[in-house]
Write a protein that holds these residues in place. Structure first.
Motif, PDB file in Angstrom:
ATOM      1  N   PHE A  57      47.496  34.380  39.048  1.00 17.37           N
ATOM      2  CA  PHE A  57      47.774  33.014  38.623  1.00 17.37           C
ATOM      3  C   PHE A  57      48.183  32.100  39.776  1.00 17.37           C
ATOM      4  CE2 PHE A  57      48.321  35.277  34.589  1.00 17.37           C
ATOM      5  CZ  PHE A  57      47.554  34.480  33.762  1.00 17.37           C
ATOM      6  N   LEU A  58      48.740  32.647  40.840  1.00 17.60           N
ATOM      7  CA  LEU A  58      49.163  31.800  41.950  1.00 17.60           C
ATOM      8  C   LEU A  58      47.980  31.092  42.613  1.00 17.60           C
ATOM      9  CD1 LEU A  58      51.485  30.748  43.607  1.00 17.60           C
ATOM     10  CD2 LEU A  58      51.382  32.797  45.014  1.00 17.60           C
ATOM     11  N   PRO A  59      46.880  31.784  42.958  1.00 20.06           N
ATOM     12  CA  PRO A  59      45.725  31.047  43.500  1.00 20.06           C
ATOM     13  C   PRO A  59      45.153  30.035  42.508  1.00 20.06           C
ATOM     14  CG  PRO A  59      45.518  33.389  43.945  1.00 20.06           C
ATOM     15  CD  PRO A  59      46.657  33.236  43.001  1.00 20.06           C
ATOM     16  N   LEU A  60      45.163  30.394  41.217  1.00 18.28           N
ATOM     17  CA  LEU A  60      44.658  29.448  40.229  1.00 18.28           C
ATOM     18  C   LEU A  60      45.531  28.198  40.161  1.00 18.28           C
ATOM     19  CD1 LEU A  60      43.646  31.824  37.293  1.00 18.28           C
ATOM     20  CD2 LEU A  60      42.142  30.650  38.901  1.00 18.28           C
ATOM     21  N   ALA A  61      46.859  28.375  40.235  1.00 20.04           N
ATOM     22  CA  ALA A  61      47.755  27.216  40.206  1.00 20.04           C
ATOM     23  C   ALA A  61      47.530  26.323  41.425  1.00 20.04           C
ATOM     24  CB  ALA A  61      49.208  27.686  40.146  1.00 20.04           C
ATOM     25  N   ILE A  62      47.377  26.932  42.592  1.00 17.97           N
ATOM     26  CA  ILE A  62      47.106  26.136  43.802  1.00 17.97           C
ATOM     27  C   ILE A  62      45.785  25.399  43.673  1.00 17.97           C
ATOM     28  CG2 ILE A  62      46.716  26.274  46.281  1.00 17.97           C
ATOM     29  CD1 ILE A  62      48.536  28.706  46.347  1.00 17.97           C
ATOM     30  N   ALA A  63      44.776  26.084  43.140  1.00 17.60           N
ATOM     31  CA  ALA A  63      43.467  25.449  42.982  1.00 17.60           C
ATOM     32  C   ALA A  63      43.526  24.291  41.995  1.00 17.60           C
ATOM     33  CB  ALA A  63      42.444  26.490  42.523  1.00 17.60           C
ATOM     34  N   ILE A  64      44.261  24.457  40.902  1.00 15.70           N
ATOM     35  CA  ILE A  64      44.362  23.379  39.904  1.00 15.70           C
ATOM     36  C   ILE A  64      45.058  22.155  40.495  1.00 15.70           C
ATOM     37  CG2 ILE A  64      45.440  22.743  37.719  1.00 15.70           C
ATOM     38  CD1 ILE A  64      44.949  25.603  36.779  1.00 15.70           C
ATOM     39  N   LEU A  65      46.143  22.385  41.248  1.00 12.91           N
ATOM     40  CA  LEU A  65      46.853  21.249  41.839  1.00 12.91           C
ATOM     41  C   LEU A  65      46.007  20.551  42.899  1.00 12.91           C
ATOM     42  CD1 LEU A  65      50.457  22.721  42.132  1.00 12.91           C
ATOM     43  CD2 LEU A  65      49.563  21.165  40.410  1.00 12.91           C
ATOM     44  N   LEU A  66      45.269  21.330  43.694  1.00 16.49           N
ATOM     45  CA  LEU A  66      44.370  20.704  44.663  1.00 16.49           C
ATOM     46  C   LEU A  66      43.254  19.943  43.955  1.00 16.49           C
ATOM     47  CD1 LEU A  66      44.080  23.475  47.410  1.00 16.49           C
ATOM     48  CD2 LEU A  66      45.289  21.302  47.554  1.00 16.49           C
ATOM     49  N   THR A  67      42.806  20.446  42.823  1.00 16.28           N
ATOM     50  CA  THR A  67      41.799  19.721  42.048  1.00 16.28           C
ATOM     51  C   THR A  67      42.348  18.388  41.566  1.00 16.28           C
ATOM     52  OG1 THR A  67      40.828  21.820  41.342  1.00 16.28           O
ATOM     53  CG2 THR A  67      40.254  19.851  40.075  1.00 16.28           C
ATOM     54  N   PHE A  68      43.590  18.391  41.077  1.00 13.73           N
ATOM     55  CA  PHE A  68      44.221  17.137  40.670  1.00 13.73           C
ATOM     56  C   PHE A  68      44.300  16.160  41.841  1.00 13.73           C
ATOM     57  CE2 PHE A  68      46.417  19.381  37.009  1.00 13.73           C
ATOM     58  CZ  PHE A  68      45.726  18.680  36.038  1.00 13.73           C
ATOM     59  N   ALA A  69      44.607  16.688  43.040  1.00 16.81           N
ATOM     60  CA  ALA A  69      44.771  15.814  44.201  1.00 16.81           C
ATOM     61  C   ALA A  69      43.438  15.281  44.717  1.00 16.81           C
ATOM     62  CB  ALA A  69      45.503  16.574  45.310  1.00 16.81           C
ATOM     63  N   LEU A  70      42.374  16.096  44.657  1.00 13.41           N
ATOM     64  CA  LEU A  70      41.083  15.699  45.226  1.00 13.41           C
ATOM     65  C   LEU A  70      40.187  14.987  44.219  1.00 13.41           C
ATOM     66  CD1 LEU A  70      40.252  18.894  47.325  1.00 13.41           C
ATOM     67  CD2 LEU A  70      41.311  16.775  48.098  1.00 13.41           C
TER      68      LEU A  70
END
Length: 669
Positions: A57-70
């Motif tokens: 879940f940690l990589p998924l959480a980082i990916a989701i937040l980066l998706t929100f930012a980009l």
């Protein structure tokens, strides 16, 4: 009066029936309300899954937040005509190249710092020696050192043993020998690559997930709506937009704030002569994503280097001053200017969230704590089952201003009530505060008293605290009295066609008496009305409800009064109001006598109000502070009092004549 009493009785019966229906409905709703136990169990299970499956879940959480930012950048490129694939691949590549370059620079700077550490050893030893010599004058450090040395010697001393026989010779211990063998190149390469496989795999996974999420963003949104909120498309769509906007704005604005902090910090440290100033500026940009703790860590490392790099103390002092100035500018100028408190989280919630996510996912969770908690608050705002998350973590007040004031008055804390009132009075006038906050709070108290939830002692406590609040606001009332003329001139110069609800007439030359109706709470409302009239320039006084009793009402000084206002919270007072109004009008025929029946909702219409005025023979009847002030300061003449002509019952004249005949016969005899 008989018809009016019957109407009041019917109203009370209807009100009692309505209260019974409301109580029954509340009981049925409480019985039908599902238990919170399944929600708590589901929450605990979710936390357990996130903890034990953090590698997933940690990589998924980082990916989701980066998706929100980009996502905003990708959308902007799409709007200018850039193809989807080019926009997504270009944005992700640029972002990760920037992050990679950022990481490489930090790694090089850290390696340089590690190589230069031995050169700072001499300065550290000299400063420690200086501190020791300074402390030796008072012999504090030497005494502490001797005590510690004596304790350690005592602990390490072996206990004496009674030997009955000569001590045997110690056995010879084997000598440990370590064999070094040259490693093969393949093994050396393997030892270097193995520690890097985990981070590289996680980075690659994050990149792939971000790319696919940006490609399938609309499709993922539709699938989430179909899975979670298909029955309420409006609420689900609003929740997704709210979460995306809040998290994306927070990440972008926080990045801008950190850059505006890190670049001046690097320049300032370089001018001061701190080694590796670029490293400390870049670390400050990253660490300031961690709330409260990050800035402390970012400042501790340069301060330690300033302590070690120079033999004197001036460099340390200047470095500390630089951090203090930058923190003040960032917290009080840059952050409020860019985004303020738009995350929607309370300061305590940010700290608790940082502790929780650090325990759950370690240092990475600490960095991600704020945006992840923002998502939880958005979830609680739009999903009723998780409303407790918004209540616990959000920064919005959970009580209305009137409820908060009532709670403080009920707790007997007029000081905090005054502080809250002063905060609200920075944006509104005192008459508006009384009309929209204070009077509604007293109406809540009156409703609790009417249904038996408030004892007489508690009602007296509320009245006493409210009177203290009014006395504390006396200074603000005096300031508003001085501003009244200036405010009126400014409003006339603006030429606003819309009539202000609280645009009140001047009260110069008017004398008004405000009297409480039937309880201590009514007396408080009379004091508030009198203070408002005093602000308008009138000679206003207030009296308690005790003066309306038969033995006290004649002591009222009504000479020269232009108006007498009865202030009432309870509608039941209307049953006896007619007699009180008639007495006051007889005592002061030149004064206008009216009633303020304080109501926040459900105010009677114009026709019903006119009927009440006619029945009570009052000059006016109003339901709010603004209308009460206008009527009390009005130049209208009081209406004449209509004398009552009671109907004579049949046979009354005949019985009266017979009684007179008997009395005359008795006298003749």
């Amino acid at each position: 009066m008989l018809k009016f009493s019957r109407g009041i009785g019917q109203d009370r019966a209807a009100t009692a029936g309505g209260l019974q229906q409301i109580a029954f409905a509340r009981g049925a709703a409480a019985a039908a309300q599902p238990s919170r136990l399944p929600t708590l169990v589901a929450t605990a299970a979710t936390v357990a899954v996130l903890y034990f499956a953090r590698d997933v879940f940690l990589p998924l959480a980082i990916a989701i937040l980066l998706t929100f930012a980009l996502a905003p950048l990708v959308s902007r490129l799409r709007r200018v005509g850039c193809p989807r694939s080019v926009a997504v691949i270009g944005t992700v590549t640029t972002a990760f190249l920037f992050l990679s370059a950022f990481g490489v620079v930090i790694a090089m700077q850290v390696s340089e710092v590690a190589q230069n550490l031995p050169t700072y050893q001499y300065n550290i030893v000299e400063k420690v020696r200086t501190l020791k010599e300074t402390g030796s004058e008072s012999q504090i450090l030497e005494r502490i050192g001797r005590v510690i040395e004596r304790i350690s010697t005592e602990i390490s001393r072996p206990e004496p043993e009674m030997r009955a026989s000569p001590e045997p010779a110690p056995e010879a211990k084997p000598l440990l020998v370590e064999i070094f063998s040259p490693q093969r190149p393949v093994e050396t390469l393997k030892n270097i690559i193995n520690p890097l496989l985990g981070p590289l795999a996680t980075t690659g996974l994050v990149i792939v997930v971000v790319i696919f999420m940006l490609f399938e963003r609309e499709e993922l949104r539709d699938r989430f709506i179909r899975l979670v909120g298909y029955g309420d498309l409006h609420r689900t769509t609003e929740a997704l937009q709210d979460a995306g906007a809040r998290v994306g704005r927070y990440l972008l604005m926080q990045l801008v704030v950190n850059i505006t902090y890190g670049i001046p910090l690097a320049i300032g440290l370089s001018l001061l002569g701190i080694p590796n100033a670029v490293l400390w500026g870049m670390l400050a940009i990253v660490l300031r994503f961690v709330p409260y703790i990050g800035p402390v860590i970012a400042a501790a490392l340069p301060l330690f280097l300033a302590f070690a790099a120079a033999p004197g103390w001036s460099l340390l002092v200047w470095t500390a001053a630089l951090f203090i100035v930058l923190e003040l500018l960032s917290n009080n100028v840059v952050e409020p200017w860019l985004y303020g408190s738009r995350t929607g989280l309370s300061p305590l919630a940010i700290i608790v969230a940082a502790i929780f996510w650090a325990w759950l996912w370690g240092p990475v969770g600490l960095v991600l704590s704020t945006p992840l908690t923002v998502c939880l608050v958005v979830l609680g705002r739009h999903v009723p089952q998780f409303e407790f998350l918004e209540i616990l973590l959000g920064n919005e007040p959970v009580l209305d201003p009137k409820e908060r004031l009532y709670q403080r008055l009920l707790a007997g804390d007029p000081d905090e009530a005054t502080d809250n009132a002063e905060d609200m009075l920075e944006e509104k006038y005192l008459v508006e505060f009384y009309d929209t906050v204070a009077i509604p709070a007293l109406l809540l108290a009156e409703r609790d008293r009417a249904r038996g939830a408030l004892t007489n002692a508690q009602a007296a406590q509320i009245a006493q605290s409210a009177n203290t609040l009014i006395a504390n606001l006396e200074e603000i009332a005096g300031e508003e009295e001085g501003e009244e003329e200036t405010g009126a001139e400014a409003q006339e110069s603006d030429g606003d066609d819309d009539a202000d609800e609280y645009d009140l007439p001047p009260g110069d030359g008017k004398s008004v008496l405000c009297v409480g109706g039937r309880s201590d709470l009514d007396d408080v409302t009379a004091s508030m009305l009198a203070q408002t009239l005093w602000i308008q320039g009138a000679d206003a006084a207030h009296a308690g409800h005790e003066v309306l009793k038969a033995g006290n009402i004649k002591a009222l000084k009504l000479e020269g009064r232009n108006a007498v206002v009865l202030s009432v919270l309870d509608r039941d007072f209307m049953r006896h109001a007619k007699f009180t109004v008639r007495r006051l009008k007889r005592m002061a025929p030149a004064a206008r006598v009216g009633i303020v029946l304080w109501q926040e909702d459900g105010r009677p219409g114009t026709t019903e109000r006119d009927q009440l005025i006619e029945s009570l023979q009052a000059d006016f009847m109003v339901f709010g502070m603004g209308d009460a002030v206008r009527e009390a300061l009005s130049d209208e003449l009081p209406r004449s009092l209509k004398l009552a002509h009671p109907k004579i019952a049949p046979g009354y004249a005949m019985r009266r004549s017979k009684r007179a005949d008997r009395e005359s016969t008795v006298k003749a005899d």
